[in-house]
Design a protein around this motif. Structure first.
Motif, PDB file in Angstrom:
ATOM      1  N   PRO A   1       7.426  13.832  25.119  1.00 39.66           N
ATOM      2  CA  PRO A   1       6.774  12.545  24.854  1.00 39.66           C
ATOM      3  C   PRO A   1       5.258  12.684  24.739  1.00 39.66           C
ATOM      4  N   LYS A   2       4.706  12.228  23.621  1.00 44.80           N
ATOM      5  CA  LYS A   2       3.268  12.359  23.397  1.00 44.80           C
ATOM      6  C   LYS A   2       2.625  11.042  22.978  1.00 44.80           C
ATOM      7  N   GLY A   3       3.347   9.957  23.053  1.00 40.77           N
ATOM      8  CA  GLY A   3       2.750   8.659  22.769  1.00 40.77           C
ATOM      9  C   GLY A   3       2.531   8.343  21.310  1.00 40.77           C
ATOM     10  N   TYR A   4       3.422   8.834  20.435  1.00 44.73           N
ATOM     11  CA  TYR A   4       3.282   8.555  19.006  1.00 44.73           C
ATOM     12  C   TYR A   4       3.913   7.214  18.613  1.00 44.73           C
ATOM     13  N   PHE A   5       4.569   6.553  19.552  1.00 44.37           N
ATOM     14  CA  PHE A   5       5.266   5.298  19.240  1.00 44.37           C
ATOM     15  C   PHE A   5       4.291   4.250  18.703  1.00 44.37           C
ATOM     16  N   LEU A   6       3.201   4.021  19.436  1.00 46.96           N
ATOM     17  CA  LEU A   6       2.223   3.020  18.997  1.00 46.96           C
ATOM     18  C   LEU A   6       1.531   3.463  17.714  1.00 46.96           C
ATOM     19  N   ASP A   7       1.308   4.765  17.586  1.00 46.63           N
ATOM     20  CA  ASP A   7       0.720   5.281  16.350  1.00 46.63           C
ATOM     21  C   ASP A   7       1.619   4.980  15.161  1.00 46.63           C
ATOM     22  N   SER A   8       2.924   5.148  15.354  1.00 46.52           N
ATOM     23  CA  SER A   8       3.884   4.903  14.278  1.00 46.52           C
ATOM     24  C   SER A   8       3.880   3.435  13.872  1.00 46.52           C
ATOM     25  N   LEU A   9       3.829   2.546  14.862  1.00 47.81           N
ATOM     26  CA  LEU A   9       3.769   1.117  14.554  1.00 47.81           C
ATOM     27  C   LEU A   9       2.502   0.787  13.767  1.00 47.81           C
ATOM     28  N   GLY A  10       1.394   1.419  14.162  1.00 50.84           N
ATOM     29  CA  GLY A  10       0.134   1.185  13.460  1.00 50.84           C
ATOM     30  C   GLY A  10       0.183   1.655  12.016  1.00 50.84           C
ATOM     31  N   VAL A  11       0.789   2.823  11.783  1.00 49.14           N
ATOM     32  CA  VAL A  11       0.887   3.348  10.422  1.00 49.14           C
ATOM     33  C   VAL A  11       1.838   2.497   9.592  1.00 49.14           C
ATOM     34  N   TYR A  12       2.961   2.064  10.195  1.00 47.74           N
ATOM     35  CA  TYR A  12       3.864   1.150   9.493  1.00 47.74           C
ATOM     36  C   TYR A  12       3.113  -0.106   9.049  1.00 47.74           C
ATOM     37  N   SER A  13       2.285  -0.646   9.938  1.00 45.68           N
ATOM     38  CA  SER A  13       1.528  -1.854   9.611  1.00 45.68           C
ATOM     39  C   SER A  13       0.544  -1.609   8.473  1.00 45.68           C
TER      40      SER A  13
ATOM     41  N   PRO B   1       0.808  -1.224   0.000  1.00 47.00           N
ATOM     42  CA  PRO B   1       0.000   0.000   0.000  1.00 47.00           C
ATOM     43  C   PRO B   1       0.842   1.274   0.000  1.00 47.00           C
ATOM     44  N   GLY B   2       1.932   1.274   0.770  1.00 46.28           N
ATOM     45  CA  GLY B   2       2.786   2.458   0.812  1.00 46.28           C
ATOM     46  C   GLY B   2       3.444   2.750  -0.521  1.00 46.28           C
ATOM     47  N   VAL B   3       3.818   1.706  -1.242  1.00 41.44           N
ATOM     48  CA  VAL B   3       4.443   1.881  -2.559  1.00 41.44           C
ATOM     49  C   VAL B   3       3.413   2.383  -3.567  1.00 41.44           C
ATOM     50  N   ILE B   4       2.198   1.855  -3.494  1.00 40.09           N
ATOM     51  CA  ILE B   4       1.138   2.334  -4.390  1.00 40.09           C
ATOM     52  C   ILE B   4       0.910   3.828  -4.166  1.00 40.09           C
ATOM     53  N   SER B   5       0.848   4.224  -2.892  1.00 39.68           N
ATOM     54  CA  SER B   5       0.639   5.644  -2.571  1.00 39.68           C
ATOM     55  C   SER B   5       1.785   6.499  -3.081  1.00 39.68           C
ATOM     56  N   SER B   6       3.021   6.023  -2.885  1.00 41.00           N
ATOM     57  CA  SER B   6       4.187   6.805  -3.317  1.00 41.00           C
ATOM     58  C   SER B   6       4.277   6.908  -4.830  1.00 41.00           C
ATOM     59  N   ALA B   7       3.592   5.989  -5.535  1.00 41.19           N
ATOM     60  CA  ALA B   7       3.638   5.978  -7.000  1.00 41.19           C
ATOM     61  C   ALA B   7       2.586   6.865  -7.637  1.00 41.19           C
ATOM     62  N   ILE B   8       1.656   7.378  -6.847  1.00 45.10           N
ATOM     63  CA  ILE B   8       0.559   8.170  -7.412  1.00 45.10           C
ATOM     64  C   ILE B   8       0.390   9.515  -6.723  1.00 45.10           C
ATOM     65  N   ILE B   9       0.824   9.618  -5.464  1.00 44.77           N
ATOM     66  CA  ILE B   9       0.689  10.862  -4.702  1.00 44.77           C
ATOM     67  C   ILE B   9       1.983  11.658  -4.790  1.00 44.77           C
ATOM     68  N   ILE B  10       1.857  12.947  -5.041  1.00 44.34           N
ATOM     69  CA  ILE B  10       3.030  13.802  -5.179  1.00 44.34           C
ATOM     70  C   ILE B  10       3.576  14.159  -3.799  1.00 44.34           C
ATOM     71  N   ASN B  11       4.617  13.468  -3.385  1.00 41.12           N
ATOM     72  CA  ASN B  11       5.357  13.824  -2.175  1.00 41.12           C
ATOM     73  C   ASN B  11       6.762  13.251  -2.298  1.00 41.12           C
ATOM     74  N   SER B  12       7.550  13.408  -1.254  1.00 45.57           N
ATOM     75  CA  SER B  12       8.958  13.016  -1.326  1.00 45.57           C
ATOM     76  C   SER B  12       9.174  11.509  -1.307  1.00 45.57           C
ATOM     77  N   ALA B  13       8.157  10.728  -0.906  1.00 49.07           N
ATOM     78  CA  ALA B  13       8.349   9.287  -0.721  1.00 49.07           C
ATOM     79  C   ALA B  13       8.811   8.598  -1.999  1.00 49.07           C
ATOM     80  N   GLY B  14       8.159   8.885  -3.115  1.00 45.32           N
ATOM     81  CA  GLY B  14       8.547   8.256  -4.377  1.00 45.32           C
ATOM     82  C   GLY B  14       9.953   8.631  -4.787  1.00 45.32           C
ATOM     83  N   LEU B  15      10.316   9.891  -4.581  1.00 43.02           N
ATOM     84  CA  LEU B  15      11.670  10.351  -4.896  1.00 43.02           C
ATOM     85  C   LEU B  15      12.694   9.679  -3.998  1.00 43.02           C
TER      86      LEU B  15
END
Length: 397
Positions: free
Chosen positions: A190-202, A100-114
């Motif tokens: 510290p604001k507790g973004y660790f679990l959020d980051s794991l969720g987004v990675y997943s 899913p992340g690769v599909i997004s990077s291939a169609i959405i204009i942001n730095s990820a594809g670059l």
């Protein structure tokens, strides 16, 4: 049919789907900001494409689709070092394309594809050309995009542990240049973004693929079977998790680094699979089948995302809402002979791309106060209303 023909068939289907998706999407506010605001290399690419092909959705997205296509070819070339059989390389390419992340990077204009393309190009050049080309490429990256700062951090650690003094000094210099130009955001409490980051990675990789990539990086660290790819992916993943304790991170940039570990994961998986007798391969077959099912399902939902609006009481909660509406709204305004309007900031930049400039003759409001007015503007997908607004003519006399 040879494996090379199958590869080009896979790429052909992938690019065709991306091009078809281009007609389904509108420019988002973030994409409009890249196009019209801060100067960047990505902006140069897009504006060059628009200059050559005209101001349309195809010209907007063809640069990032091209980078995606080149990334596939680079990944396939890199895989020769890690995978022996052609069919294994094709499975790896398929997983890469379906992520899913690769599909997004291939169609959405942001730095990820670059970033994905840049990392794969660096690895390819590092493994196949002399160091002078590597140094030139890295020097270019220090000015190209802020996302490459994590590459320099990874290479500093790689050079230190591999006792490459000149390479270490070079990357320290390039890291300093990159931070000087773009800065390095590491502030916050510290604001507790660790679990959020794991969720987004997943979500970006699907849970099973993310867990397996994490496992491969950890396993190779324990066995000291680490190389350049491991440092680029492993160090950046660790850094992203550490930063997520303090702040919300740009997860799409960090995910671009993690996808580079795919050849390592494929190498480990195929090696473990083939050393076992067929009777003991069932769990590997099950893992691969379930992973592919999740990848296909996620890809299907991304491609046919407009069909999902009926699931949301509030359309704005749809994950792709920011990529919709603007194009249809611009066409609706033009059909009413309205070619300039005063709208809220985020919509104003988006409408500008579709030929609706900003003026004070008409005003566009987000929320409709009187649904029976003839100036009501409604945008629907498959019978589901996703946007409701009102256009008011301003009497300036």
């Amino acid at each position: 049919m040879s494996y090379r023909y199958i590869l080009f068939l896979i790429i052909g289907i992938d690019v065709s789907i991306l091009l078809l998706q281009t007609s389904e999407l509108s420019i988002s506010y973030q994409e409009a900001s890249i196009l019209y605001e801060n100067f960047s290399f990505l902006q140069i690419l897009i504006k060059t494409s628009i200059y050559l092909l005209g101001e349309n959705d195809f010209a907007l997205r063809i640069p990032i689709i091209t980078l995606h296509l080149l990334s596939i070819l680079l990944l396939y070339s890199i895989s020769h070092k890690y995978l022996k059989y052609e069919r294994d390389k094709l499975w790896m390419i398929a997983i890469f394309i379906l992520s899913p992340g690769v599909i997004s990077s291939a169609i959405i204009i942001n730095s990820a594809g670059l970033i994905i393309f840049g990392l794969l190009l660096f690895i390819y050049v590092y493994e196949n050309f002399s160091k002078k080309y590597v140094y030139l490429l890295l020097g270019l990256y220090s000015f190209l995009d802020s996302g490459f700062v994590y590459l320099f951090i990874s290479l500093v650690i790689y050079a230190y542990f591999n006792k490459q003094r000149n390479f270490l000094l070079l990357n320290i210099l390039l890291l300093s240049i990159s931070i000087y130009i773009y800065g390095f955001n590491s502030h916050g409490m510290p604001k507790g973004y660790f679990l959020d980051s794991l969720g987004v990675y997943s979500a970006i990789f699907t849970p099973m693929i993310f867990i397996y990539l994490f496992y491969i990086l950890y396993r190779r660290l324990l066995t000291k079977d680490i190389n350049l790819l491991w440092y680029i992916s492993g160090v950046t993943l660790l850094l992203s998790l550490l930063l997520s304790f303090r702040q919300k991170i740009e997860i799409e940039i960090f995910a671009s680094y993690l996808i580079i570990a795919l050849p390592l994961a494929a190498q480990t998986f195929t090696s473990s699979y083939r050393v076992r007798l067929k009777i003991f391969r069932k769990k590997y077959n099950s893992f691969l089948i379930i992973s592919l099912i999740f990848l296909f399902l996620n890809s299907f939902l991304i491609i046919f995302n407009k069909e999902l609006y009926f699931l949301f009481e509030n359309p704005r909660k749809h994950f792709a809402y920011k990529m919709h509406v603007a194009k249809e709204l611009a066409n609706e305004l033009k059909s009413r002979d309205i070619h300039c309007i005063d709208s809220y900031e985020k919509m104003s930049q988006r409408l500008q791309f579709y030929g609706i400039s900003e003026c004070s003759d008409y005003k566009l409001d987000k929320y409709v106060k009187n649904r029976h007015t003839h100036k009501n503007v409604t945008i629907s997908y498959n019978g589901r209303i996703v946007y409701d607004g009102i256009v008011t003519k301003i009497n300036t006399k």
